[in-house]
Design a protein around this motif. Structure first.
Motif, PDB file in Angstrom:
ATOM      1  N   MET A  83     -14.084 142.840 -16.704  1.00  0.00           N
ATOM      2  CA  MET A  83     -13.226 143.910 -16.258  1.00  0.00           C
ATOM      3  C   MET A  83     -12.197 144.195 -17.349  1.00  0.00           C
ATOM      4  SD  MET A  83     -10.524 144.062 -13.112  1.00  0.00           S
ATOM      5  CE  MET A  83     -11.237 145.279 -12.048  1.00  0.00           C
ATOM      6  N   LEU A  84     -11.865 145.459 -17.497  1.00  0.00           N
ATOM      7  CA  LEU A  84     -10.826 145.888 -18.424  1.00  0.00           C
ATOM      8  C   LEU A  84      -9.543 146.101 -17.639  1.00  0.00           C
ATOM      9  CD1 LEU A  84      -9.817 146.932 -21.191  1.00  0.00           C
ATOM     10  CD2 LEU A  84     -10.729 149.180 -20.546  1.00  0.00           C
ATOM     11  N   ILE A  85      -8.479 145.455 -18.087  1.00  0.00           N
ATOM     12  CA  ILE A  85      -7.154 145.615 -17.499  1.00  0.00           C
ATOM     13  C   ILE A  85      -6.267 146.190 -18.585  1.00  0.00           C
ATOM     14  CG2 ILE A  85      -5.178 144.508 -16.390  1.00  0.00           C
ATOM     15  CD1 ILE A  85      -8.372 142.580 -16.441  1.00  0.00           C
ATOM     16  N   VAL A  86      -5.829 147.435 -18.406  1.00  0.00           N
ATOM     17  CA  VAL A  86      -4.965 148.096 -19.376  1.00  0.00           C
ATOM     18  C   VAL A  86      -3.534 147.966 -18.875  1.00  0.00           C
ATOM     19  CG1 VAL A  86      -4.402 150.262 -20.535  1.00  0.00           C
ATOM     20  CG2 VAL A  86      -6.797 149.707 -20.026  1.00  0.00           C
ATOM     21  N   VAL A  87      -2.698 147.354 -19.688  1.00  0.00           N
ATOM     22  CA  VAL A  87      -1.302 147.120 -19.316  1.00  0.00           C
ATOM     23  C   VAL A  87      -0.450 148.088 -20.119  1.00  0.00           C
ATOM     24  CG1 VAL A  87       0.543 145.419 -19.159  1.00  0.00           C
ATOM     25  CG2 VAL A  87      -1.841 144.706 -18.853  1.00  0.00           C
ATOM     26  N   THR A  88       0.261 148.928 -19.406  1.00  0.00           N
ATOM     27  CA  THR A  88       1.068 149.953 -20.038  1.00  0.00           C
ATOM     28  C   THR A  88       2.514 149.830 -19.576  1.00  0.00           C
ATOM     29  OG1 THR A  88       1.225 152.342 -20.454  1.00  0.00           O
ATOM     30  CG2 THR A  88       0.513 151.672 -18.265  1.00  0.00           C
ATOM     31  N   GLY A  89       3.397 150.432 -20.334  1.00  0.00           N
ATOM     32  CA  GLY A  89       4.818 150.404 -20.011  1.00  0.00           C
ATOM     33  C   GLY A  89       5.620 150.627 -21.269  1.00  0.00           C
ATOM     34  N   PRO A  90       6.900 150.874 -21.135  1.00  0.00           N
ATOM     35  CA  PRO A  90       7.734 151.121 -22.308  1.00  0.00           C
ATOM     36  C   PRO A  90       7.896 149.864 -23.155  1.00  0.00           C
ATOM     37  CG  PRO A  90       9.102 150.891 -20.361  1.00  0.00           C
ATOM     38  CD  PRO A  90       7.676 150.874 -19.889  1.00  0.00           C
ATOM     39  N   PRO A  91       8.379 150.025 -24.378  1.00  0.00           N
ATOM     40  CA  PRO A  91       8.669 148.839 -25.209  1.00  0.00           C
ATOM     41  C   PRO A  91       9.658 147.926 -24.477  1.00  0.00           C
ATOM     42  CG  PRO A  91       8.920 150.858 -26.493  1.00  0.00           C
ATOM     43  CD  PRO A  91       8.724 151.271 -25.062  1.00  0.00           C
TER      44      PRO A  91
ATOM     45  N   ALA B 204      -3.458 136.352 -17.229  1.00  0.00           N
ATOM     46  CA  ALA B 204      -4.698 136.111 -17.974  1.00  0.00           C
ATOM     47  C   ALA B 204      -5.058 134.624 -17.966  1.00  0.00           C
ATOM     48  CB  ALA B 204      -4.558 136.607 -19.412  1.00  0.00           C
ATOM     49  N   LYS B 205      -6.343 134.385 -18.047  1.00  0.00           N
ATOM     50  CA  LYS B 205      -6.863 133.016 -18.143  1.00  0.00           C
ATOM     51  C   LYS B 205      -7.193 132.715 -19.614  1.00  0.00           C
ATOM     52  CE  LYS B 205     -10.376 133.971 -15.471  1.00  0.00           C
ATOM     53  NZ  LYS B 205     -10.214 135.399 -15.421  1.00  0.00           N
ATOM     54  N   PRO B 206      -7.306 131.446 -19.968  1.00  0.00           N
ATOM     55  CA  PRO B 206      -7.633 131.096 -21.356  1.00  0.00           C
ATOM     56  C   PRO B 206      -8.961 131.694 -21.834  1.00  0.00           C
ATOM     57  CG  PRO B 206      -6.874 129.157 -20.190  1.00  0.00           C
ATOM     58  CD  PRO B 206      -7.015 130.253 -19.159  1.00  0.00           C
ATOM     59  N   THR B 207      -9.866 131.994 -20.914  1.00  0.00           N
ATOM     60  CA  THR B 207     -11.169 132.550 -21.293  1.00  0.00           C
ATOM     61  C   THR B 207     -11.163 134.070 -21.433  1.00  0.00           C
ATOM     62  OG1 THR B 207     -11.779 132.573 -18.954  1.00  0.00           O
ATOM     63  CG2 THR B 207     -12.476 130.643 -20.269  1.00  0.00           C
ATOM     64  N   ASP B 208     -10.025 134.710 -21.139  1.00  0.00           N
ATOM     65  CA  ASP B 208      -9.923 136.165 -21.244  1.00  0.00           C
ATOM     66  C   ASP B 208      -9.601 136.579 -22.672  1.00  0.00           C
ATOM     67  OD1 ASP B 208     -10.326 136.297 -18.495  1.00  0.00           O
ATOM     68  OD2 ASP B 208      -8.181 136.367 -18.043  1.00  0.00           O
ATOM     69  N   VAL B 209      -9.901 137.822 -22.985  1.00  0.00           N
ATOM     70  CA  VAL B 209      -9.523 138.404 -24.275  1.00  0.00           C
ATOM     71  C   VAL B 209      -8.228 139.182 -24.065  1.00  0.00           C
ATOM     72  CG1 VAL B 209     -10.150 140.112 -26.027  1.00  0.00           C
ATOM     73  CG2 VAL B 209     -11.879 138.535 -25.148  1.00  0.00           C
ATOM     74  N   VAL B 210      -7.252 138.968 -24.938  1.00  0.00           N
ATOM     75  CA  VAL B 210      -5.974 139.678 -24.873  1.00  0.00           C
ATOM     76  C   VAL B 210      -5.794 140.436 -26.179  1.00  0.00           C
ATOM     77  CG1 VAL B 210      -3.465 139.451 -24.700  1.00  0.00           C
ATOM     78  CG2 VAL B 210      -4.967 137.974 -23.318  1.00  0.00           C
ATOM     79  N   ILE B 211      -5.639 141.748 -26.069  1.00  0.00           N
ATOM     80  CA  ILE B 211      -5.426 142.582 -27.247  1.00  0.00           C
ATOM     81  C   ILE B 211      -4.008 143.139 -27.159  1.00  0.00           C
ATOM     82  CG2 ILE B 211      -6.213 144.573 -28.568  1.00  0.00           C
ATOM     83  CD1 ILE B 211      -9.010 144.108 -27.265  1.00  0.00           C
TER      84      ILE B 211
ATOM     85  N   ILE C 126     -10.675 146.142 -30.016  1.00  0.00           N
ATOM     86  CA  ILE C 126     -10.948 146.983 -28.847  1.00  0.00           C
ATOM     87  C   ILE C 126     -12.421 147.382 -28.822  1.00  0.00           C
ATOM     88  CG2 ILE C 126     -10.522 149.249 -27.791  1.00  0.00           C
ATOM     89  CD1 ILE C 126      -7.586 148.963 -28.792  1.00  0.00           C
ATOM     90  N   ASP C 127     -12.936 147.852 -29.945  1.00  0.00           N
ATOM     91  CA  ASP C 127     -14.342 148.276 -30.004  1.00  0.00           C
ATOM     92  C   ASP C 127     -15.275 147.145 -29.578  1.00  0.00           C
ATOM     93  OD1 ASP C 127     -13.635 150.815 -30.850  1.00  0.00           O
ATOM     94  OD2 ASP C 127     -14.058 150.420 -32.971  1.00  0.00           O
ATOM     95  N   GLU C 128     -15.030 145.952 -30.070  1.00  0.00           N
ATOM     96  CA  GLU C 128     -15.892 144.811 -29.741  1.00  0.00           C
ATOM     97  C   GLU C 128     -15.697 144.374 -28.288  1.00  0.00           C
ATOM     98  OE1 GLU C 128     -18.942 142.268 -30.415  1.00  0.00           O
ATOM     99  OE2 GLU C 128     -18.194 143.777 -31.825  1.00  0.00           O
ATOM    100  N   ALA C 129     -14.465 144.276 -27.847  1.00  0.00           N
ATOM    101  CA  ALA C 129     -14.178 143.782 -26.500  1.00  0.00           C
ATOM    102  C   ALA C 129     -14.708 144.713 -25.419  1.00  0.00           C
ATOM    103  CB  ALA C 129     -12.677 143.569 -26.332  1.00  0.00           C
ATOM    104  N   LEU C 130     -14.674 146.023 -25.666  1.00  0.00           N
ATOM    105  CA  LEU C 130     -15.155 146.955 -24.651  1.00  0.00           C
ATOM    106  C   LEU C 130     -16.651 146.795 -24.401  1.00  0.00           C
ATOM    107  CD1 LEU C 130     -13.112 150.212 -25.341  1.00  0.00           C
ATOM    108  CD2 LEU C 130     -12.700 148.397 -23.652  1.00  0.00           C
ATOM    109  N   GLN C 131     -17.359 146.214 -25.339  1.00  0.00           N
ATOM    110  CA  GLN C 131     -18.779 145.949 -25.143  1.00  0.00           C
ATOM    111  C   GLN C 131     -19.007 144.719 -24.264  1.00  0.00           C
ATOM    112  OE1 GLN C 131     -21.095 146.105 -28.810  1.00  0.00           O
ATOM    113  NE2 GLN C 131     -19.437 147.273 -29.759  1.00  0.00           N
TER     114      GLN C 131
END
Length: 145
Positions: A1-9, A21-28, A63-68
């Motif tokens: 699943m893709l989780i997009v986290v948005t918000g101001p600086p 997030a879990k240790p097995t997740d990808v964080v960008i 991002i390109d790799e993770a979205l796959q």
């Protein structure tokens, strides 16, 4: 699943991810990427423009790799101000969009304390853009303050 986290600086997007997030997740996260690509003692925020240039390229590749892989693992992506094209892409990928926003006053206080003055302009743009959009997600703090 893709989780997009948005918000101001300075809203607490990275902190929200740290809590979910879990240790097995990808964080960008551009800040984390920049930190990983710079030498010891480099600032966590207010990075040098050349460092950011390299980090942005690494972010796009990640991002390109993770979205796959979103059907095989969870991918957390920080995207402060996704444009309409990005939001359409995220919707097509059935992403969960999380808005982290502790409120304008808190954000501006954090920016004044920890970030460059340029981030005030980014936060102002984020809040102005947010005002023009229908409220699809309730603003939330990254943690109980």
């Amino acid at each position: 699943m893709l989780i997009v986290v948005t918000g101001p600086p300075a809203a607490g997007k990275s902190s929200w991810i740290d809590a979910h997030a879990k240790p097995t997740d990808v964080v960008i996260d551009l800040d984390r990427i920049t930190s990983a690509l710079t030498g010891p003692g480099a600032p966590s925020w207010n990075q040098h423009p050349l460092h950011l240039r390299v980090a942005h390229r690494a972010r796009y590749a990640a991002i390109d790799e993770a979205l796959q892989l979103v059907d095989q693992l969870d991918v957390y992506l920080i995207h402060t101000m996704p444009n309409a094209k990005a939001l359409t892409k995220y919707k097509r990928l059935q992403a969960r969009i999380v808005v982290v926003d502790p409120g304008r006053d808190i954000v501006m206080h954090r920016i004044a304390a920890m970030r460059s003055p340029e981030m005030e302009r980014v936060a102002t743009r984020w809040y102005n853009a947010r005002r023009r959009l229908p409220q699809q997600a309730m603003p939330q703090a990254s943690r109980a303050w």
